[in-house]
Motif scaffolding. Sequence first.
Motif, PDB file in Angstrom:
ATOM      1  N   PHE A  19       1.764  75.403  79.481  1.00  0.00           N
ATOM      2  CA  PHE A  19       2.722  76.223  80.252  1.00  0.00           C
ATOM      3  C   PHE A  19       2.904  75.650  81.654  1.00  0.00           C
ATOM      4  CE2 PHE A  19       3.351  80.052  83.024  1.00  0.00           C
ATOM      5  CZ  PHE A  19       4.626  80.384  82.590  1.00  0.00           C
ATOM      6  N   TYR A  20       1.809  75.341  82.313  1.00  0.00           N
ATOM      7  CA  TYR A  20       1.907  74.819  83.677  1.00  0.00           C
ATOM      8  C   TYR A  20       2.495  73.415  83.703  1.00  0.00           C
ATOM      9  CZ  TYR A  20      -0.559  78.753  85.821  1.00  0.00           C
ATOM     10  OH  TYR A  20      -0.900  79.995  86.283  1.00  0.00           O
ATOM     11  N   PHE A  21       2.248  72.609  82.667  1.00  0.00           N
ATOM     12  CA  PHE A  21       2.878  71.296  82.594  1.00  0.00           C
ATOM     13  C   PHE A  21       4.398  71.430  82.500  1.00  0.00           C
ATOM     14  CE2 PHE A  21      -1.195  69.150  81.394  1.00  0.00           C
ATOM     15  CZ  PHE A  21      -1.087  68.079  82.264  1.00  0.00           C
ATOM     16  N   GLN A  22       4.860  72.378  81.674  1.00  0.00           N
ATOM     17  CA  GLN A  22       6.312  72.504  81.537  1.00  0.00           C
ATOM     18  C   GLN A  22       6.937  73.125  82.783  1.00  0.00           C
ATOM     19  OE1 GLN A  22       8.502  75.419  80.510  1.00  0.00           O
ATOM     20  NE2 GLN A  22       6.885  76.833  81.177  1.00  0.00           N
ATOM     21  N   ILE A  23       6.187  73.952  83.484  1.00  0.00           N
ATOM     22  CA  ILE A  23       6.691  74.466  84.759  1.00  0.00           C
ATOM     23  C   ILE A  23       6.897  73.317  85.739  1.00  0.00           C
ATOM     24  CG2 ILE A  23       6.054  75.786  86.830  1.00  0.00           C
ATOM     25  CD1 ILE A  23       7.086  77.565  84.631  1.00  0.00           C
ATOM     26  N   LEU A  24       5.914  72.433  85.852  1.00  0.00           N
ATOM     27  CA  LEU A  24       6.029  71.295  86.767  1.00  0.00           C
ATOM     28  C   LEU A  24       7.171  70.375  86.352  1.00  0.00           C
ATOM     29  CD1 LEU A  24       4.838  69.727  89.178  1.00  0.00           C
ATOM     30  CD2 LEU A  24       3.328  68.557  87.551  1.00  0.00           C
ATOM     31  N   TRP A  25       7.342  70.189  85.045  1.00  0.00           N
ATOM     32  CA  TRP A  25       8.408  69.309  84.569  1.00  0.00           C
ATOM     33  C   TRP A  25       9.789  69.879  84.917  1.00  0.00           C
ATOM     34  CZ3 TRP A  25       9.329  64.586  82.752  1.00  0.00           C
ATOM     35  CH2 TRP A  25      10.565  64.356  82.146  1.00  0.00           C
ATOM     36  N   HIS A  26       9.991  71.153  84.631  1.00  0.00           N
ATOM     37  CA  HIS A  26      11.304  71.755  84.861  1.00  0.00           C
ATOM     38  C   HIS A  26      11.542  72.100  86.328  1.00  0.00           C
ATOM     39  CE1 HIS A  26      12.643  72.183  80.699  1.00  0.00           C
ATOM     40  NE2 HIS A  26      11.431  72.570  80.374  1.00  0.00           N
ATOM     41  N   HIS A  27      10.475  72.314  87.089  1.00  0.00           N
ATOM     42  CA  HIS A  27      10.608  72.745  88.484  1.00  0.00           C
ATOM     43  C   HIS A  27       9.708  71.886  89.383  1.00  0.00           C
ATOM     44  CE1 HIS A  27      12.543  76.354  86.798  1.00  0.00           C
ATOM     45  NE2 HIS A  27      11.502  76.440  85.990  1.00  0.00           N
ATOM     46  N   PRO A  28       9.979  70.600  89.505  1.00  0.00           N
ATOM     47  CA  PRO A  28       9.092  69.726  90.286  1.00  0.00           C
ATOM     48  C   PRO A  28       8.945  70.155  91.747  1.00  0.00           C
ATOM     49  CG  PRO A  28      11.171  68.611  89.760  1.00  0.00           C
ATOM     50  CD  PRO A  28      11.129  69.855  88.946  1.00  0.00           C
ATOM     51  N   ARG A  29       9.849  70.983  92.242  1.00  0.00           N
ATOM     52  CA  ARG A  29       9.745  71.453  93.629  1.00  0.00           C
ATOM     53  C   ARG A  29       8.478  72.260  93.875  1.00  0.00           C
ATOM     54  NH1 ARG A  29      10.947  76.736  93.439  1.00  0.00           N
ATOM     55  NH2 ARG A  29      12.139  77.482  91.638  1.00  0.00           N
ATOM     56  N   VAL A  30       7.847  72.803  92.802  1.00  0.00           N
ATOM     57  CA  VAL A  30       6.645  73.612  93.013  1.00  0.00           C
ATOM     58  C   VAL A  30       5.510  72.787  93.593  1.00  0.00           C
ATOM     59  CG1 VAL A  30       7.251  75.216  91.163  1.00  0.00           C
ATOM     60  CG2 VAL A  30       5.706  73.288  90.674  1.00  0.00           C
ATOM     61  N   ALA A  31       5.634  71.460  93.545  1.00  0.00           N
ATOM     62  CA  ALA A  31       4.589  70.609  94.108  1.00  0.00           C
ATOM     63  C   ALA A  31       4.465  70.781  95.616  1.00  0.00           C
ATOM     64  CB  ALA A  31       4.854  69.150  93.763  1.00  0.00           C
ATOM     65  N   GLY A  32       5.443  71.432  96.235  1.00  0.00           N
ATOM     66  CA  GLY A  32       5.332  71.663  97.677  1.00  0.00           C
ATOM     67  C   GLY A  32       5.877  72.987  98.140  1.00  0.00           C
TER      68      GLY A  32
END
Length: 481
Positions: A278-291
């Motif tokens: 789930f968290y991998f797909q969140i990062l993939w679809h929403h890379p902005r969450v990295a900051g």
Amino acid sequence: MSSALVWFRRDLRDFDHAALYHALKNYQQVFCAFVFDADILDALPRRGDRRVEFIHGCVAELDSALRARGGGLIVRHARARDAIPTLAQGLGVDAVLANRDYEPAAQARDSDVAERLRLLGIGFADFKDQVIFEKAEILTQGGGPFSVFTPYKRAWLKTLTDFHLKSYPVDKYASRLAPPPEGERVPDLATLGFDPTNLAELGITPGMMAGRRLFEDFLKRIGRYKARRDFPAVKGVSYLSVHLRFGTVSIRELARAARDAGGEGADTWLSELVWRDFYFQILWHHPRVAGASFRPEYDRVAWDRDPALFAAWCEGCTGYPIVDAAMRQINHSGYMHNRLRMIVASFLTKDLGIDWREGEAYFAEHLNDFDLAANNGGWQWAASTGCDAQPYFRIFNPVTQSERFDPDGTFIRRYLPELAKVPDKYIHAPWTLPPIDQKLAGCVIGTDYPAPVVDHAKARERTLARFAVVKGAAAESAGEA
């Protein structure tokens, strides 16, 4: 003769390996390589980094395993985006194959490598290997990515078939492995510019064999996982997170074993593997969450900047024993139990009022199993800024959390020996121990152990006010966890 180069990254094993399988199946000669990426290592703040030592041990074991099959690793210490195209050209291979990485920086690196290879007339292909489902494989009925875990899990389980858990056998084509050029060896840790750490003292062993032993031990206990997983003083979890992070175990094998075992414990652990996807797909679809916050409106929350309070949290000197013991655990070992990760993250953001990104960065520096997707997801969950996060008005009480999950203070005393003689009744809130009894216990609050740096009840009110900018806290029914 057709040939390929397999680029190992976070998949340090010689079995059930997607890229290695496809290379061996489709090319007559297959070289293998690993790069200690200078872009990553040069940014590390310490020369004694447990993760580098762990990776080094994994690489050495992988090299030995591949040599036993007739191959071996070509190891470089350089910028991967330079080293891989140069190596591929020097070997004269037709293609480079790797397993897919989903972090934004890794995606940028791989795109750069692929373009450089293209200009050299060399192909590049990557494969799904570190997750069960990736990218857009699990979508809502409306065709978009999920942002709430429970419906994602339902869809994940509904979609799952034996096909998704099948192994990628390497043995059948292992004779196609090519030995490294003469003289190639894995450089020692000092050559890489790093010092040994306390990994051996901690009993943390790198490599596939160690991952296998941990997995087999956990399978004997998996039926009790749900009942024991939240108690840091007992052996309740799998301890496989660092092996999952660096791919010395196969996610497909783990998920298959959990599914086949069945029962409450195995189902609960499988659910944790689903959280990981789930968290991998969140990062993939929403890379902005990295900051930034997953929910953009939560970037309006005004966090406090207080270096002294942040230092107290980092050093395990907040005066709240469960928080301090957890922070001393991570500082000593690079590991922190998952329940404790939630407690200390809640404390930093909702008791101290400090930006979740500061805590996320501290974990990124210290955790052996640091993984951007899971670390970011966990911190945003605790701070109530992420997808499917706990509501901002649900604020962990560090004392009641301590009483619930370390009832007799066993974990606390392990990392806070100054509290060894404090009676169980007071171990979770030692400042409530009468002064005369503090002296008898050899733990005078404010001298031998810190007084609480904040009052939880007052901090809780400040948090509700802080989040009012987003949701109007006064209208909510507040509750303590």
